[in-house]
Design an enzyme around this catalytic site. Structure first.
Site: not given
Length: 140
Positions: A17-19, A15, A12, A127
């Site tokens: 939050c999402r990933s 790096n 993401c 995000d």
């Protein structure tokens, strides 16, 4: 006969939050099935803003509430990642576009959007960074 590990990298923008959430969930699922020794699992950022830090507090909190641990330290994607990993998953179309720009000619990794595998059929994983805590929960 030793089996070669399968490998996935979740990407993401930062790096935080999402990933790292995707990495932690995938690792949790693989470990629950007793397959941890068969997988290389990691996540990385497109940008370098947070390198060396841990995931965002809300990401860690939502994972913890679901009994999922993370000890990820933010890193930025490298050219070597495109040969090291079987699949590199982006979270949205901008991630995919940037990954395709960064992909070296001799890359072996497939680039895919993670939402293709979402049981809720949501192609784009938004995000949650600028949203509310519920947005972190929704990104699971």
């Amino acid at each position: 006969m030793a089996t070669q590990k399968k490998s996935v990298l979740f990407i993401c923008l930062g790096n935080i939050c999402r990933s790292p959430i995707a990495e932690a969930i995938f690792r949790h699922m693989v470990e629950a099935k007793g397959l941890a020794d068969q997988w290389e699992i990691d996540s990385a950022a497109l940008g370098d803003w947070h390198v060396g830090q841990g995931p965002y507090d809300s990401a860690v909190k939502v994972l913890k509430e679901h009994g999922i641990k993370t000890n990820h330290i933010v890193r930025q994607i490298t050219k070597a990642d495109f040969k090291k990993f079987d699949v590199i998953f982006g979270k949205d179309h901008d991630n995919i576009k940037e990954l395709k720009k960064l992909k070296p000619k001799d890359a072996t990794a497939e680039i895919k959007i993670l939402g293709e595998y979402d049981p809720k059929k949501e192609l784009i994983i938004e995000d949650p960074y600028y949203g509310t805590y519920k947005d972190f929960e929704d990104s699971l």
